[in-house]
Design an enzyme around this catalytic site. Sequence first.
Site, mmCIF file in Angstrom:
data_model
loop_
_atom_site.group_PDB
_atom_site.id
_atom_site.type_symbol
_atom_site.label_atom_id
_atom_site.label_comp_id
_atom_site.label_asym_id
_atom_site.label_seq_id
_atom_site.Cartn_x
_atom_site.Cartn_y
_atom_site.Cartn_z
ATOM 1 N N CYS A 1 -77.086 -18.054 6.007
ATOM 2 C CA CYS A 1 -78.313 -18.725 6.456
ATOM 3 C C CYS A 1 -78.604 -18.505 7.941
ATOM 4 C CB CYS A 1 -78.222 -20.224 6.168
ATOM 5 S SG CYS A 1 -77.030 -21.072 7.207
ATOM 6 N N GLU B 1 -26.983 -16.359 -14.088
ATOM 7 C CA GLU B 1 -26.145 -15.427 -13.329
ATOM 8 C C GLU B 1 -26.893 -14.946 -12.102
ATOM 9 O OE1 GLU B 1 -25.381 -12.281 -16.101
ATOM 10 O OE2 GLU B 1 -24.396 -13.618 -17.524
ATOM 11 N N ASP C 1 0.839 -1.196 0.000
ATOM 12 C CA ASP C 1 0.000 0.000 0.000
ATOM 13 C C ASP C 1 0.879 1.253 0.000
ATOM 14 O OD1 ASP C 1 -2.052 -1.716 0.130
ATOM 15 O OD2 ASP C 1 -2.760 -1.141 2.135
ATOM 16 N N ARG D 1 -29.657 3.744 -14.969
ATOM 17 C CA ARG D 1 -30.716 3.221 -15.825
ATOM 18 C C ARG D 1 -31.792 4.267 -16.120
ATOM 19 N NH1 ARG D 1 -33.647 -2.291 -14.173
ATOM 20 N NH2 ARG D 1 -35.776 -1.553 -14.282
ATOM 21 N N ASP E 1 -28.350 -7.197 -6.344
ATOM 22 C CA ASP E 1 -29.313 -6.191 -5.901
ATOM 23 C C ASP E 1 -28.574 -4.890 -5.627
ATOM 24 O OD1 ASP E 1 -31.619 -5.014 -5.175
ATOM 25 O OD2 ASP E 1 -31.780 -5.990 -3.225
ATOM 26 N N CYS F 1 -77.779 -24.604 3.465
ATOM 27 C CA CYS F 1 -77.348 -23.201 3.364
ATOM 28 C C CYS F 1 -77.176 -22.872 1.877
ATOM 29 C CB CYS F 1 -76.028 -23.025 4.108
ATOM 30 S SG CYS F 1 -75.314 -21.397 3.933
ATOM 31 N N LYS G 1 -30.183 -16.367 -19.181
ATOM 32 C CA LYS G 1 -30.022 -15.684 -20.466
ATOM 33 C C LYS G 1 -29.635 -16.669 -21.552
ATOM 34 C CE LYS G 1 -28.033 -11.697 -18.147
ATOM 35 N NZ LYS G 1 -26.808 -10.943 -17.884
ATOM 36 N N LEU H 1 -36.530 -6.852 -16.523
ATOM 37 C CA LEU H 1 -36.525 -8.270 -16.906
ATOM 38 C C LEU H 1 -37.876 -8.898 -16.614
ATOM 39 C CD1 LEU H 1 -33.073 -9.284 -15.407
ATOM 40 C CD2 LEU H 1 -33.657 -9.273 -17.835
ATOM 41 N N GLU I 1 -23.690 -3.992 -12.405
ATOM 42 C CA GLU I 1 -24.448 -3.615 -11.219
ATOM 43 C C GLU I 1 -23.466 -3.101 -10.172
ATOM 44 O OE1 GLU I 1 -27.673 -4.026 -11.724
ATOM 45 O OE2 GLU I 1 -28.638 -3.896 -9.766
ATOM 46 N N CYS J 1 -70.277 -23.672 8.553
ATOM 47 C CA CYS J 1 -71.725 -23.531 8.645
ATOM 48 C C CYS J 1 -72.283 -24.953 8.605
ATOM 49 C CB CYS J 1 -72.256 -22.711 7.472
ATOM 50 S SG CYS J 1 -74.043 -22.904 7.262
ATOM 51 N N TYR K 1 -21.969 -7.608 -16.380
ATOM 52 C CA TYR K 1 -22.654 -8.791 -16.882
ATOM 53 C C TYR K 1 -23.078 -8.773 -18.341
ATOM 54 C CZ TYR K 1 -26.604 -5.922 -15.440
ATOM 55 O OH TYR K 1 -27.476 -4.892 -15.253
ATOM 56 N N LYS L 1 -36.901 -14.676 -9.466
ATOM 57 C CA LYS L 1 -36.859 -13.879 -8.239
ATOM 58 C C LYS L 1 -37.084 -14.777 -7.029
ATOM 59 C CE LYS L 1 -37.780 -9.621 -8.220
ATOM 60 N NZ LYS L 1 -37.006 -8.402 -7.905
ATOM 61 N N LYS M 1 -28.524 -12.280 -9.803
ATOM 62 C CA LYS M 1 -29.120 -10.958 -10.012
ATOM 63 C C LYS M 1 -28.724 -10.090 -8.830
ATOM 64 C CE LYS M 1 -33.487 -8.849 -11.388
ATOM 65 N NZ LYS M 1 -33.608 -7.783 -10.383
ATOM 66 N N CYS N 1 -73.610 -17.887 10.550
ATOM 67 C CA CYS N 1 -73.405 -17.889 9.102
ATOM 68 C C CYS N 1 -74.094 -16.665 8.504
ATOM 69 C CB CYS N 1 -73.969 -19.164 8.480
ATOM 70 S SG CYS N 1 -73.933 -19.127 6.676
ATOM 71 N N ASP O 1 0.702 4.228 -2.585
ATOM 72 C CA ASP O 1 0.399 5.600 -2.178
ATOM 73 C C ASP O 1 1.475 6.570 -2.649
ATOM 74 O OD1 ASP O 1 -1.886 4.735 -1.004
ATOM 75 O OD2 ASP O 1 -1.089 4.687 1.044
HETATM 76 P P1 AMP Z 1 -35.688 -5.561 -12.660
HETATM 77 O O1 AMP Z 1 -35.262 -4.161 -12.419
HETATM 78 O O2 AMP Z 1 -36.141 -6.273 -11.428
HETATM 79 O O3 AMP Z 1 -36.598 -5.713 -13.832
HETATM 80 O O4 AMP Z 1 -34.389 -6.372 -13.074
HETATM 81 C C1 AMP Z 1 -33.530 -5.913 -14.074
HETATM 82 C C2 AMP Z 1 -32.272 -5.417 -13.438
HETATM 83 O O5 AMP Z 1 -31.556 -6.471 -12.834
HETATM 84 C C3 AMP Z 1 -31.308 -4.888 -14.445
HETATM 85 O O6 AMP Z 1 -31.609 -3.578 -14.788
HETATM 86 C C4 AMP Z 1 -30.012 -4.975 -13.716
HETATM 87 O O7 AMP Z 1 -29.794 -3.768 -13.027
HETATM 88 C C5 AMP Z 1 -30.227 -6.026 -12.652
HETATM 89 N N1 AMP Z 1 -29.256 -7.125 -12.727
HETATM 90 C C6 AMP Z 1 -28.493 -7.555 -11.690
HETATM 91 N N2 AMP Z 1 -27.706 -8.573 -12.041
HETATM 92 C C7 AMP Z 1 -27.940 -8.823 -13.352
HETATM 93 C C8 AMP Z 1 -27.435 -9.769 -14.297
HETATM 94 N N3 AMP Z 1 -26.512 -10.680 -13.970
HETATM 95 N N4 AMP Z 1 -27.921 -9.726 -15.557
HETATM 96 C C9 AMP Z 1 -28.867 -8.823 -15.899
HETATM 97 N N5 AMP Z 1 -29.393 -7.904 -15.046
HETATM 98 C C10 AMP Z 1 -28.944 -7.899 -13.789
HETATM 99 ZN ZN ZN Z 2 -74.925 -21.069 6.175
#
Ligand code: AMP
Ligand code: ZN
Length: 674
Positions: A410, A115, A36, A138, A119, A428, A290, A86, A172, A423, A220, A314, A117, A407, A40
């Site tokens: 009735c 893959e 490091d 986006r 968050d 009835c 995909k 998606l 992401e 009931c 991705y 999901k 997804k 009920c 630096d």
């Molecule tokens: P949604 O917004 O729930 O319709 O999901 C689509 C979003 O999933 C995309 O816009 C990406 O931001 C996100 N995402 C995360 N990981 C992936 C991945 N491996 N491939 C495609 N989309 C992804």
């Molecule tokens: Zn009844």
Amino acid sequence: MDYTLFEAEKEIDRLSELLRKYQYEYYVLTRPTVSDLEYDRLFDLLTNLEKKFPALVKGDSPSMRVGSDLGSDLPESTHSIPVLSLDKAYSSEEVIGWMEKIRKNNRSDLSFYIEEKIDGISMVLYYRDGILERAVTRGNGFVGNDVTANVKTIGSIPLRLPRPYTMAVRGEVYLPLDKFSEINKGMEVPYANPRNLAAGTIRRKKSSEVASVPLDCFIYEGFLEESEGLTLPVTHKEVLDELELSGFRLNPRNHIFTPEDTSDNIRKFLDSETEDRSELGYEIDGLVIKINELDIREELGYTGHHPRWALAYKFESPQGETTLLSITIQVGRTGRITPVARVEPVLIGGSTISNVTLHNQDYINLLELAVGDRVTVSKRGDVIPAVESVVEKNEDNYPVWKIPDKCPVCGAELTLKGAHNFCPNPSCPDQVRGRLFFFVGKGQMDIENLGPETVDTLMSEGLIQDIQDLFTFDPAALEGLAGFKEKKIKAIKEGIAKSLNRPFKTVLASLGIPELGSRSAELLIEGGFRSMDSLLDAADKNDIEALVNIDGVGEVTAGIIVSELNKPEVRKRIDGLRSAGLQFYAPEEEASTEPQIFEGQTWCVTGSFEAFKPRSLAVEEIKKRGGKSVSSVTGKTTHLLAGESAGSKLKKARENGAEIVDEAAFLSLIGGVE
Ligand code: AMP
Ligand code: ZN
């Protein structure tokens, strides 16, 4: 040291190149080769030089990683690729069905990527001639916010590429969980989740503030622009390989599935991903499936809001928030009381929800549900919607809702059986209607031209009081009623006449007796109760044992069936149907000519076979020879017929000591198939 402009430029280039390498090693490979301290030192040298010679500062300089203190409003920027949402699935069956359909409608040899997804925050990186030119959120899919300076602070995103590609890259941006909890520790008001913190960070005005938050990014997708001498990739795999070579950080848990992979493999992968979810170090809210072949992707294209070549699996069912307007009671055909929540219509997972079942009083108590409460409602695939929780109590202090004592249809005093209220009045009106709808419906007697509306008319005209009346009322009485022309009345008559031929099994299952659905009816008949009389005889003697002796019929089920068959109103119905001439007897099936070599054995069939496609053909061979077939391995299973890629059942069979028979051995047992 004093530099001339020329020397400074050379030194800046040298330092930049070194630092770029070190940054790649540190952020992407997570394997630094210098200390490091050394890093630096070089970094300081570079930034000092850049301060002295501001004209020499380039947009892709490694010093961009620390951001700037200059404030900037986030300008809007138009996307040059579609940045859509998606399509969603909520069960592995939906995912596998989708993959199968794509293969069937296009090419059977397609491969799929699965893959994680992530968050986080969706980001599109635009490179021109190998230099990161724009990083855009986006936004609405067409226009997003330019957050380039902020994104440059993310160490694993290359600011320049080894080759002068012009391309759009999707990824992401996220905050690793350990970093999130570290940051949150000192917070007076902690952030709700890493996603929120990352989203807030990436939109800060000062990129130097962004630099202090250790964001990261998984890439991705890549969309390379054509250029001379460049062979464009033809698969997603080739794109990912190229991105990796270009220095991007990819998720190592991406997995490709070729046509050789069975649906069992895929299901297992989905399950294991779901299980691993909590141990990943970052948050994922699902998986993305995909198509690998880019030409097929192009052919399939996009709908208005999602690509047709990808599907999100999901983990959580889609949810929506709404207000509980009232709770009403439904009386089912067996008298069972079901409270139903009427909610302000809310769009969830593509459908508008306005009614949600609340099952019983226990369920309501658990949620502490009262009229006027704000609630979250979920809908998972084709499963019925459910109230998940109360997010805000009603302001009027309405108490937790209680099922009334009587009920509502009735007026009979309700009784409690298990968790459900009933009931007790068989006449009835709602019970009668439910029983009639069920009896004439698809899957039961399936009486043509006798839908719910006609049944309602028959009831309100006083022509029928119960199911047996369907066969004795005079259709001519319908003449003159609105909507009942001669032709229609004739069709109703024909439908009823035709239903007289429905087999005994169907008649039995259509009576609407609790626990006596089509599966139980089949078991009873196969177990020797081939006629209504034999069943009623057992009921007369209260011979529950005779029913329990049949494999698959449990004690509780048998008890309920017998006590139902002894109810006077049920007997009355049965007698009426008997006089109407319905089938009350199941003729013996033709005896099999095969030697009964599997007599007394219980077989479970799993995996796939060469000689038996579909697999049920193997089941038939077993049954023909006197064997029983079950769908899961239990202690009673004596044999497991294990085909290709047999899964967990193989293990279970071994544990239970069942004999395991492969296809070749099975074929020689039965003497081959014609
Ligand atoms: P949604 O917004 O729930 O319709 O999901 C689509 C979003 O999933 C995309 O816009 C990406 O931001 C996100 N995402 C995360 N990981 C992936 C991945 N491996 N491939 C495609 N989309 C992804
Ligand atoms: Zn009844």
